[in-house]
Design a protein around this motif. Structure first.
Motif, PDB file in Angstrom:
ATOM      1  N   ALA A 198     143.551  41.903  57.598  1.00  0.00           N
ATOM      2  CA  ALA A 198     142.202  42.030  57.097  1.00  0.00           C
ATOM      3  C   ALA A 198     141.913  40.605  56.402  1.00  0.00           C
ATOM      4  O   ALA A 198     140.784  40.166  56.883  1.00  0.00           O
ATOM      5  CB  ALA A 198     141.974  43.310  56.003  1.00  0.00           C
ATOM      6  N   GLY A 199     142.720  40.202  55.489  1.00  0.00           N
ATOM      7  CA  GLY A 199     142.270  38.718  54.997  1.00  0.00           C
ATOM      8  C   GLY A 199     142.182  37.892  56.074  1.00  0.00           C
ATOM      9  O   GLY A 199     141.247  36.850  55.771  1.00  0.00           O
ATOM     10  N   ALA A 200     142.736  37.649  57.046  1.00  0.00           N
ATOM     11  CA  ALA A 200     142.848  36.670  58.195  1.00  0.00           C
ATOM     12  C   ALA A 200     141.718  36.768  59.162  1.00  0.00           C
ATOM     13  O   ALA A 200     141.363  35.656  59.939  1.00  0.00           O
ATOM     14  CB  ALA A 200     143.968  36.657  59.002  1.00  0.00           C
ATOM     15  N   ILE A 219     136.043  43.391  40.627  1.00  0.00           N
ATOM     16  CA  ILE A 219     136.576  42.294  41.415  1.00  0.00           C
ATOM     17  C   ILE A 219     135.513  41.791  42.492  1.00  0.00           C
ATOM     18  O   ILE A 219     135.028  40.593  42.591  1.00  0.00           O
ATOM     19  CB  ILE A 219     137.898  42.141  41.700  1.00  0.00           C
ATOM     20  N   GLY A 220     135.293  42.545  43.431  1.00  0.00           N
ATOM     21  CA  GLY A 220     134.933  42.203  44.705  1.00  0.00           C
ATOM     22  C   GLY A 220     133.263  41.854  44.346  1.00  0.00           C
ATOM     23  O   GLY A 220     132.630  41.049  45.014  1.00  0.00           O
ATOM     24  N   PHE A 221     132.528  42.682  43.386  1.00  0.00           N
ATOM     25  CA  PHE A 221     131.108  42.447  43.136  1.00  0.00           C
ATOM     26  C   PHE A 221     130.792  41.482  42.016  1.00  0.00           C
ATOM     27  O   PHE A 221     129.693  41.489  41.340  1.00  0.00           O
ATOM     28  CB  PHE A 221     130.384  43.754  43.145  1.00  0.00           C
ATOM     29  N   PHE A 266     138.356  44.765  50.167  1.00  0.00           N
ATOM     30  CA  PHE A 266     138.682  45.637  49.087  1.00  0.00           C
ATOM     31  C   PHE A 266     138.007  47.245  49.443  1.00  0.00           C
ATOM     32  O   PHE A 266     138.652  48.037  48.696  1.00  0.00           O
ATOM     33  CB  PHE A 266     138.056  45.130  47.835  1.00  0.00           C
ATOM     34  N   MET A 267     136.911  47.048  49.860  1.00  0.00           N
ATOM     35  CA  MET A 267     136.506  48.733  50.302  1.00  0.00           C
ATOM     36  C   MET A 267     137.299  49.531  51.037  1.00  0.00           C
ATOM     37  O   MET A 267     137.519  50.729  50.915  1.00  0.00           O
ATOM     38  CB  MET A 267     135.044  48.433  50.926  1.00  0.00           C
ATOM     39  N   LEU A 285     145.789  41.412  49.354  1.00  0.00           N
ATOM     40  CA  LEU A 285     144.476  40.859  49.480  1.00  0.00           C
ATOM     41  C   LEU A 285     144.352  39.788  48.416  1.00  0.00           C
ATOM     42  O   LEU A 285     143.633  38.633  48.497  1.00  0.00           O
ATOM     43  CB  LEU A 285     143.260  41.841  49.209  1.00  0.00           C
ATOM     44  N   GLN A 286     144.758  40.319  47.180  1.00  0.00           N
ATOM     45  CA  GLN A 286     144.775  39.400  46.069  1.00  0.00           C
ATOM     46  C   GLN A 286     145.643  38.354  46.224  1.00  0.00           C
ATOM     47  O   GLN A 286     145.205  37.172  45.992  1.00  0.00           O
ATOM     48  CB  GLN A 286     145.460  40.183  44.796  1.00  0.00           C
TER      49      GLN A 286
END
Length: 517
Positions: free
Chosen positions: A203-205, A123-125, A232-233, A54-55
């Motif tokens: 998931a990223g796509a 990071i996500g929030f 990320f969750m 994801l990063q």
């Protein structure tokens, strides 16, 4: 080079005892651990790599949404190399000497997983926390969000180093000093990294994942950001599940039990250590490294100068050079999603190649020849980004979408690079465990020393990549060209300087006797 089982040095033989450091390739049990134990520990790599995927695919565009310009984006990635430079050797040393009743490696693995959960939340929030703290909305610099992101990213890199080093060291411990089983353990680790990559890039796509967690879309966090938070969750849940399973089911013998049953004492027969034991052990490990380890560090150093520009800017390349757009533009986002698809294909190839490395190594005459060959393949792939980018520019349609042939060529480059990536994720770590058998350093510290040859080139690339690209008119291609040259150098060093590990030498000897060589 001695055989592949753990040996003691002269001083230790005279004392009749083993030092803590000499446990580097000694089994914690009379025999190597069962395969399912190794598989459970290696599976943690899937959780780690899910977050890393994801990063690598989403964070460079994300930091630009927070207001950081493209030429500065690479500086954010300095957190990883800096933490790796300090944390992994530090954690490696103290995991070699940890006297916890839970074992030497497991406390660090548990702490690392918990820190990953905290870091990923920050990071996500980051955008939401920044907005609540006074950041403006829109495409402007958001200093508070950037601050939260940098803190979270720094924690994440520390946590990942706390996880990966002890996981690999635990695999080497459980392999019981068997060189083949050590290699197979690291190939398994590489395979599960591929599994994590596939899940993370998939998931990223997928751009509608935020519908599963509708609360993630807010005023400060658009659809792209909400998808990132949702991913990320899921990564937190996966990592914690795999870590809890491994730490619950795989037993690690505590150091004090090894001292009782194996007549193991503190190095120096209990004498006081220096005031800076970690630094002293680190410098001693570097000073006493055998020649094969120095060559391994050199090959690894150039290998990562080759890899890191692409790792930093792969999806930015597809959005910027292939789709001809910039961050925040819908066309750029399409390019990023295409890059995420390419990384997904890359990971599928990585998984297949990871389980084939041992057989491929035998087929070409040893893992060092395999590593040298795939480094040349990496150099060719990086070099090919230049003509493909030029072709994309000349054939781009009115709507900005590149020609179908260009898209196919881009995805082929991503896919083929999974083959050298399988070698990068496994061979140097396996060789470090084997070459350092008699170096006097523990398994954790030895792998921490190898990590220096990974993080120093990452720091170098992070510092100069943005400026180097701007010097030649912007974009990512100049850094990719430097990476291609470095990968070719790494291949030459692997071919002509890197010695074969003992298991390969034995294999060659067997073939010679049998009349096949």
């Amino acid at each position: 080079m001695e055989g592949t089982t753990g040996k003691v040095n002269k001083k230790e033989e005279n004392n009749g005892k083993l030092s803590v450091a000499s446990l580097s390739m000694e089994s914690q049990n009379p025999e190597a651990a069962p395969i399912w134990n190794l598989a459970l520990v290696a599976a943690i790599a899937a959780g780690i790599q899910f977050g890393w995927a994801l990063q690598l695919s989403l964070l460079t565009p994300y930091v630009q949404l927070l207001g950081i310009p493209h030429e500065k984006a690479s500086l954010i990635w300095l957190c990883g190399p800096i933490s790796g430079l300090i944390v992994q050797p530090f954690v490696g040393y103290y995991s070699d000497n940890c006297n916890s009743r839970f074992g030497r490696r497991r406390p660090f693995i548990a702490a690392g997983a918990a820190l990953v959960a905290v870091a990923v939340f920050l990071i996500g929030f980051a955008a939401d926390i920044g907005h609540k703290s006074g950041d403006p909305l829109g495409k402007v610099m958001k200093p508070r969000a950037v601050g939260v992101f940098v803190v979270g990213f720094a924690i994440l890199d520390v946590a990942n180093n706390m996880l990966q080093g002890p996981c690999r060291a635990l695999l080497a411990d459980l392999a019981g000093g068997d060189a083949k089983k050590t290699r197979m353990s690291f190939f398994g680790f590489s395979f599960f990294m591929a599994v994590g990559n596939v899940l993370g890039y998939a998931a990223g796509a997928y751009d509608k994942l935020y519908h599963v967690f509708p609360f993630t879309k807010t005023m400060a966090c658009d659809v792209y950001c909400a998808n990132l938070k949702s991913c990320f969750m899921i990564s937190i849940a996966l990592l914690l599940t795999l870590t809890i399973l491994a730490l619950s089911l795989v037993r690690e013998i505590p150091l004090y039990e090894l001292q009782k049953t194996g007549d193991v004492t503190e190095e120096g027969d209990g004498k006081a250590k220096t005031k800076l034991p970690f630094l002293g052990e680190l410098f001693a490990a570097l000073k006493d490294l055998p020649r094969p380890m120095w060559i391994l560090l050199m090959v690894t150093f150039f290998n990562w100068i080759g890899w890191f520009p692409f790792i930093l800017f792969d999806t930015d390349w597809t959005g910027r050079e292939i789709y001809g757009s910039t961050s925040g533009n819908p066309l750029y986002d399409r390019g990023v999603r295409m890059g995420a698809l390419g990384l997904l294909l890359n990971s599928v190839v990585l998984g297949v190649a990871s389980v084939s490395v041992e057989h491929l190594g035998r087929g070409v005459g040893g893992v060092k020849k395999l590593w040298g060959g795939v480094n040349f393949l990496l150099a060719i792939c990086l070099a090919m980004t230049v003509p493909v980018s030029k072709l994309a520019h000349s054939t781009r349609r009115a709507n900005g979408k590149p020609a179908s042939g260009v898209q196919a060529a881009t995805l082929v480059i991503f896919s083929v690079m999974g083959i050298p990536l399988a070698a990068t994720y496994s061979i140097p770590f396996a060789l470090a465990s084997i070459f350092s058998t008699n170096s006097g350093a523990g398994q954790g510290l030895s792998l921490g020393v190898l990590n220096l040859a990974i993080v120093i080139p990452q720091m170098f690339v992070s510092l100069i990549a943005g400026h180097w690209d701007m010097l030649f008119g912007g974009g990512n291609l100049p850094a990719f060209v430097v990476g291609a040259i470095a990968a070719a150098i790494s291949g030459l060093f692997a071919f002509f300087l890197l010695p074969s590990p003992p298991a390969d030498l034995q294999s060659v000897k067997t073939k010679t006797i049998a009349g096949f060589h």
